[in-house]
Write a protein that holds these residues in place. Structure first.
Motif, mmCIF file in Angstrom:
data_model
loop_
_atom_site.group_PDB
_atom_site.id
_atom_site.type_symbol
_atom_site.label_atom_id
_atom_site.label_comp_id
_atom_site.label_asym_id
_atom_site.label_seq_id
_atom_site.Cartn_x
_atom_site.Cartn_y
_atom_site.Cartn_z
ATOM 1 N N SER A 1 2.306 8.262 0.306
ATOM 2 C CA SER A 1 1.447 7.261 0.372
ATOM 3 C C SER A 1 1.784 6.689 2.038
ATOM 4 O O SER A 1 0.785 6.353 2.655
ATOM 5 C CB SER A 1 1.487 6.012 -0.556
ATOM 6 O OG SER A 1 2.662 5.536 -0.414
ATOM 7 N N ILE A 2 3.110 6.558 2.202
ATOM 8 C CA ILE A 2 3.595 5.936 3.630
ATOM 9 C C ILE A 2 3.215 6.738 4.782
ATOM 10 O O ILE A 2 2.801 6.800 5.926
ATOM 11 C CB ILE A 2 4.858 5.572 3.652
ATOM 12 C CG1 ILE A 2 5.035 4.328 2.717
ATOM 13 C CG2 ILE A 2 5.392 5.160 5.104
ATOM 14 C CD1 ILE A 2 6.321 3.505 2.770
ATOM 15 N N GLN B 1 -0.205 6.550 5.499
ATOM 16 C CA GLN B 1 -0.692 5.409 6.347
ATOM 17 C C GLN B 1 -0.355 5.737 7.520
ATOM 18 O O GLN B 1 -1.172 5.379 8.677
ATOM 19 C CB GLN B 1 0.215 4.262 5.615
ATOM 20 C CG GLN B 1 0.329 3.059 6.355
ATOM 21 C CD GLN B 1 1.538 2.173 6.346
ATOM 22 O OE1 GLN B 1 2.491 2.775 5.745
ATOM 23 N NE2 GLN B 1 1.609 1.050 6.820
ATOM 24 N N PHE B 2 0.651 6.280 8.063
ATOM 25 C CA PHE B 2 1.208 6.409 9.235
ATOM 26 C C PHE B 2 0.290 7.611 10.063
ATOM 27 O O PHE B 2 0.365 7.750 11.192
ATOM 28 C CB PHE B 2 2.687 6.757 9.220
ATOM 29 C CG PHE B 2 3.554 5.732 9.713
ATOM 30 C CD1 PHE B 2 3.881 5.417 10.759
ATOM 31 C CD2 PHE B 2 3.551 4.728 8.612
ATOM 32 C CE1 PHE B 2 4.622 4.248 11.149
ATOM 33 C CE2 PHE B 2 4.153 3.320 8.793
ATOM 34 C CZ PHE B 2 4.965 3.234 10.146
ATOM 35 N N SER B 3 -0.398 8.350 9.170
ATOM 36 C CA SER B 3 -1.488 9.137 10.005
ATOM 37 C C SER B 3 -2.494 8.335 10.855
ATOM 38 O O SER B 3 -2.808 9.149 11.812
ATOM 39 C CB SER B 3 -1.990 10.066 8.824
ATOM 40 O OG SER B 3 -2.985 9.686 8.131
ATOM 41 N N VAL C 1 -1.915 4.963 11.501
ATOM 42 C CA VAL C 1 -0.838 3.976 12.343
ATOM 43 C C VAL C 1 -0.558 4.681 13.596
ATOM 44 O O VAL C 1 -0.728 4.075 14.746
ATOM 45 C CB VAL C 1 0.140 3.539 11.775
ATOM 46 C CG1 VAL C 1 0.942 2.726 12.511
ATOM 47 C CG2 VAL C 1 -0.492 2.539 10.192
ATOM 48 N N THR D 1 7.284 -2.127 5.331
ATOM 49 C CA THR D 1 5.676 -2.125 5.274
ATOM 50 C C THR D 1 5.112 -3.316 5.596
ATOM 51 O O THR D 1 4.079 -3.192 6.586
ATOM 52 C CB THR D 1 5.153 -1.640 3.921
ATOM 53 O OG1 THR D 1 5.520 -0.432 3.348
ATOM 54 C CG2 THR D 1 3.334 -1.674 3.630
ATOM 55 N N SER E 1 2.389 12.005 9.879
ATOM 56 C CA SER E 1 2.303 10.863 10.589
ATOM 57 C C SER E 1 1.427 11.330 12.227
ATOM 58 O O SER E 1 0.845 10.542 12.618
ATOM 59 C CB SER E 1 3.702 10.720 11.117
ATOM 60 O OG SER E 1 4.397 10.134 10.072
ATOM 61 N N VAL F 1 -5.107 -0.032 6.697
ATOM 62 C CA VAL F 1 -4.078 0.905 5.859
ATOM 63 C C VAL F 1 -2.931 0.456 5.201
ATOM 64 O O VAL F 1 -2.525 0.920 4.530
ATOM 65 C CB VAL F 1 -3.918 2.304 6.804
ATOM 66 C CG1 VAL F 1 -5.467 2.852 7.178
ATOM 67 C CG2 VAL F 1 -3.341 1.895 7.926
ATOM 68 N N THR F 2 -2.254 -0.628 6.224
ATOM 69 C CA THR F 2 -1.031 -0.874 5.711
ATOM 70 C C THR F 2 -1.314 -1.856 4.511
ATOM 71 O O THR F 2 -0.334 -1.847 3.491
ATOM 72 C CB THR F 2 -0.435 -1.905 6.940
ATOM 73 O OG1 THR F 2 -0.161 -1.131 8.014
ATOM 74 C CG2 THR F 2 0.941 -2.525 6.521
ATOM 75 N N ALA G 1 -3.362 -1.335 2.081
ATOM 76 C CA ALA G 1 -3.631 -0.368 1.249
ATOM 77 C C ALA G 1 -2.402 0.112 0.605
ATOM 78 O O ALA G 1 -2.100 0.231 -0.635
ATOM 79 C CB ALA G 1 -4.653 0.636 1.637
ATOM 80 N N VAL G 2 -1.469 0.252 1.491
ATOM 81 C CA VAL G 2 -0.121 1.002 0.920
ATOM 82 C C VAL G 2 0.567 0.077 -0.062
ATOM 83 O O VAL G 2 1.211 0.511 -0.970
ATOM 84 C CB VAL G 2 0.689 1.518 2.224
ATOM 85 C CG1 VAL G 2 2.350 1.703 1.651
ATOM 86 C CG2 VAL G 2 0.129 2.498 2.775
#
Length: 446
Positions: A231-232, A235-237, A239, A296, A360, A394-395, A397-398
């Motif tokens: 999940s992180i 997210q970073f994809s 960010v 996060t 990422s 997105v942050t 959401a994580v």
């Protein structure tokens, strides 16, 4: 006589700072001094040749595409071969590509396709280097001091970035981008020489595998079986892509049009570096219990630089914003690598790291290539505001993933506490009381 003189030198370092850790740190300081200046130099080299934001984005995308394509192979190779050899080979490729880039810029012969090709070669080298480097770092420290070791390593890395960005921006303004690219090539050569002396004898011999595809499937299973991990990475994809667009494409353009050129932008990037050093200093002493929850929360401030560029704010405000975002991202960075070190088996470090990097960076080529068209369609300011909003969404959401909120730092000297969940392939999750409806609640202190 020799023994007595050697002992004091050894005593100056903590017990966990062995030969590999020292060599890795020194080499990383050297490469960061060069690469932070080269980041500015490459963008201004394109603009000096008449390029616009679309051309800057194409050069950035050219580096990102092979980086994404070869990452998984690089991770599998780094878990099969001695990692230091993979790192040295990658440094050699980066040195050669940057040296040719520098010569072309200095002679005024560079064309857009040549800069894209050389950037692509640099990206290919990075694809093999990054998983090997991260695996080597995580295998160089053990036990309860791992978090402190990672924080000090990152503090040295980012400290070098401060000087590299500030000096690089000033050198681009005074001497042109070609000389900064040449310095980066020399830095890769020196760092590769240091990494050639890394000792891998302490790393257990790898068992014969079933092939590259089997190794990649095994690494994929390690990632997908951990919700906090995938999940992180997802997210970073987003960010990383929007930060890359903000700082590698739009940032230099805003600096040129609104702030006065390369030197002010180098100062802003330097302020980010100062913030990362401050964040690393904080993490040397602070060990948050819930690693990923705290980390996060620290991603939300990463929306601030894009928002500041969108306004655009005066330079002093941008510098302050970059400083704050640097502190926050470093809290996340140390927490993240500590969680990986705690949860991932050593023999799979590089493969998991490769999937981490791939996730990422996977959208970076798309976002950077679209940066120019987006600016032409909706305007630079609107595009930057969109980047800021995406980071926040997105942050948030994580944080709905339970394991992100609950994964807890494990004390290696003690047995798991009663009620904690510790199983192969799963994180150490702190036992917390359940709120009505079964949702866990924390004490709010991370």
């Amino acid at each position: 006589m020799n023994t007595s003189s050697a002992s004091p030198r050894r005593s100056r370092l903590p017990s966990w700072a062995g030969r590999n850790y020292v060599l890795l740190t020194a080499a990383t300081v050297i490469t960061n001094l060069g690469s932070h200046g080269a980041l500015i130099a490459s963008a201004f080299a394109v603009m000096e040749l008449g390029g616009d934001s679309g051309d800057v984005g194409l050069v950035a995308a050219a580096r990102a595409v092979p980086l994404v394509v070869f990452l998984l192979i690089g991770g599998a190779v780094a878990d099969r071969l001695p990692r230091h050899r993979v790192m040295v080979a990658a440094n050699t490729l980066n040195c050669v590509s940057q040296a040719v880039f520098a010569v072309l810029v200095l002679t005024g012969e560079a064309t857009l396709w040549q800069m894209m090709l050389l950037s692509a070669l640099g990206g290919a080298g990075q694809a093999f280097f990054s998983p090997a480097s991260e695996g080597m770092l995580m295998s160089s420290v053990t036990g309860e001091q791992a978090s402190r070791a990672f924080a000090l390593y990152r503090m040295a890395m980012h400290g070098a970035g401060i000087g590299g960005a500030a000096l690089g921006g000033a050198m681009v303004a005074a001497m042109g981008p070609g000389w900064v690219l040449a310095i980066d090539a020399a830095a890769f050569a020196l760092a590769g020489a240091l990494r050639a002396f890394l000792d891998v004898r302490h790393i257990p011999a790898r068992k014969p595998g079933e092939g590259l595809l089997a190794d990649l499937r095994d690494g994929w299973h390690e990632v997908i079986s951990r919700p906090w991990l995938w999940s992180i990475v997802a997210q970073f994809s987003i960010v990383v892509a929007v930060i890359g667009v903000s700082e590698a494409v739009y940032g230099p353009m805003v600096a040129r049009d609104e702030l006065g050129g390369a030197a002010p932008w180098g100062l802003a990037l330097g302020a980010f570096g100062v913030g990362t050093v401050a964040g690393a200093l904080l993490m040397v002493r602070w060990k948050p219990r819930r690693l990923l929850f705290v980390g996060t929360l620290c991603i939300f401030p990463q929306a601030l630089p894009a928002a500041a560029l969108a306004v655009p704010t005066p330079l002093v405000v941008l510098v302050a914003v970059m400083f704050v975002s640097g502190i926050a991202i470093e809290v996340f960075g140390v927490s993240w690598i500590t969680a990986l070190h705690q949860e991932i088996p050593e023999e799979k470090f590089s493969r998991v790291s490769a999937y981490d990097w791939l996730g990422s960076l996977g959208l970076v080529p798309v976002f950077t290539a679209l940066a120019g068209p987006a600016e032409n369609t909706i305007g630079r300011s609107t595009a930057l505001w969109g980047c800021a909003v995406l980071v926040v969404v997105v942050t948030a959401a994580v944080l709905f993933v339970p394991e992100v909120r609950q994964l807890a730092r494990r004390d290696p000297t003690t047995a798991p506490e009663p009620g904690a969940v510790v199983s192969p392939g799963a994180p150490h999750v702190e036992a917390v009381p359940a709120a009505p409806g079964g949702e866990p609640v924390g004490d709010g202190r991370g």
